[in-house]
Design an enzyme around this catalytic site. Structure first.
Site: not given
Ligand code: 13P
Length: 336
Positions: A175, A217
Site C-alpha cells: 500500500e 492497494k
Molecule cells: P481508508 O479507506 O479509510 O483510507 O483506509 C484504508 C486503509 O487501510 C488505510 O491504510
C-alpha cells in the site's frame, strides 16, 4: 497457479473486496471519541464483531484486515475473531507495519517502520489464522515532495516486507498511499503516484517478490482536497487507469483501492466508473476503511446494543461497493 495467487484471487474476485478494520488503537480511539463512545477493548471488539457477523460479509467481503489487538480477541459467543471471519467465507488478514515515522534528513516526510522481528511476528499471525497482510507507506505532494529519498526508502521497506510475508506463505498487500491533502492538481497526483508505484515495483522485483501473489492497494488519482482543480468522475477514472496501466506489471492479479478520505458515495462512484472503464487485466476492487464503516459507526454510536441497525447500514454499504467493483452501481440502487 501458485498458492499465493489463489489466496489473492479468492480475496478480490467476483465483486468481493476488503474491509480495512485495522485501525490502530490510537486511530480507533479518535474515531470512537468523535462519536462519543469510550474507546475500551470491549467497545472496539463490539463494533468490529457487529460488522464481521453481518450478512454483508458473505458476498461482498473477501478479506478483513485486522489490528494486532483484534486478531487475538474472542467474541461474546467464545469464537476467535479469525474464526468468525472465516465462517462468513472471508479471509483474515493483519496489519504488520508499526506506523509511519519521521524520515531522517527529510523530516516533513515519513518512512514506515516494522521490519524488526517481522519474521517471528508473521509466524504467530499465521498460526492465529491470517493469510494476508498489509503495510502502508504514505507520501505527501507539494513543490518538493515526495522526495526521491522518501520514494526510495519506502519502496525498499515495502519490498523487504513483501518478501518476508511471502516466505511465511501469506499474501502481502502493498500500500503506497499518496495522500490527497493539499492543493495539487490531479495531473501532479498522476505523475507522482506513477513515480511512487514504479519505484515500488522496481524494488519488489529486485527482492524477487512473486508479483502474482500480491495485491496492490493504491490511491485513486484525485486533485488535492484544497485544489481549485475540480475534475470530473470520468477524468478520475481515466487518469487512475492510465496510472495503473503504465506502472503496474501485468502479473499482478488485482488492485484494491483505499478510500483515503473520500466520502462513502465518492469512493463508491469513483470505483464504479474505474471498473466500468477498466481496460487493464487487473481486477479492480476496494479495500476501504472509512468508506465502509463511517455510517455504520455513526448509527452504532447512538445505541451500541442495537446491532441490527448497524448491520443493515453496513450491509448496504458493502453491497454498493461490491456493485461498484463490478461496474454495476447506480444512484437508483444507492437510494432504493
Ligand atoms: P481508508 O479507506 O479509510 O483510507 O483506509 C484504508 C486503509 O487501510 C488505510 O491504510
Amino acid at each position: 497457479m501458485s498458492e499465493l495467487n489463489k489466496i489473492a484471487l479468492n480475496i478480490i474476485s467476483k465483486g468481493r473486496g476488503i474491509l480495512a478494520a485495522d485501525e490502530s488503537n490510537g486511530t480507533m480511539t479518535k474515531r470512537l471519541m468523535a462519536v462519543n463512545v469510550n474507546s475500551t477493548p470491549e467497545n472496539r471488539l463490539l463494533f468490529r464483531e457487529t460488522l464481521f457477523s453481518s450478512m454483508g460479509m458473505k458476498e461482498c467481503i473477501g478479506g478483513v484486515i485486522l489490528f494486532d489487538e483484534t486478531i487475538k480477541q474472542t467474541t461474546s459467543l467464545g469464537k476467535s475473531i479469525p474464526d468468525l471471519i472465516s465462517s462468513s467465507g472471508a479471509i483474515p488478514g493483519i496489519k504488520v507495519d508499526t506506523g509511519a515515522k519521521d524520515l531522517a534528513n527529510s523530516f516533513e516526510e515519513k518512512v514506515t517502520e516494522g521490519l524488526d522481528g517481522l519474521r517471528e511476528r508473521l509466524k504467530k499471525y499465521y498460526e492465529l489464522g491470517a493469510r494476508f497482510t498489509k503495510w502502508r507507506a504514505v507520501y505527501t505532494i507539494s513543490d518538493k515532495y515526495p522526495s526521491k529519498l522518501a520514494i526510495h526508502s519506502n519502496a525498499h521497506v515495502l519490498a523487504r516486507y513483501a518478501a518476508l510475508v511471502q516466505e511465511s506463505r501469506m499474501v502481502p498487500i502493498v500500500e503506497p498511499e499518496v495522500l490527497m491533502d493539499g492543493d495539487h492538481s490531479a495531473d501532479l497526483c498522476l505523475s507522482k503516484t506513477s513515480e511512487v508505484i514504479k519505484k515500488c515495483f522496481d524494488e519488489l522485483i529486485l527482492h524477487k517478490v512473486d508479483l502474482s501473489g500480491i495485491i496492490l492497494k493504491p490511491n485513486m488519482i484525485l486533485a488535492g482536497n484544497q485544489s481549485k482543480d475540480k475534475i470530473s468522475k470520468e477524468e478520475i477514472s481515466e487518469k487512475t487507469l492510465e496510472c495503473l496501466k503504465n506502472s503496474v506489471p501485468s502479473e499482478v492479479p488485482g488492485v484494491a483501492f483505499l478510500s483515503g478520505g473520500q466520502s462513502e458515495i465518492e469512493a463508491t462512484e469513483n470505483l464504479n466508473l474505474i471498473s466500468k472503464n477498466n481496460n487493464t487485466n487487473f481486477i479492480m476492487t476496494y479495500s476501504y476503511g472509512r468508506a465502509l464503516q463511517q455510517s455504520a459507526l455513526k448509527i452504532w454510536s447512538k445505541n451500541i446494543k442495537d446491532l441490527e441497525k448497524t448491520q443493515n447500514i453496513f450491509n448496504h454499504r458493502a453491497k454498493m461497493c461490491s456493485l461498484a467493483a463490478k461496474g454495476e452501481w447506480s444512484n437508483e440502487l444507492e437510494n432504493k
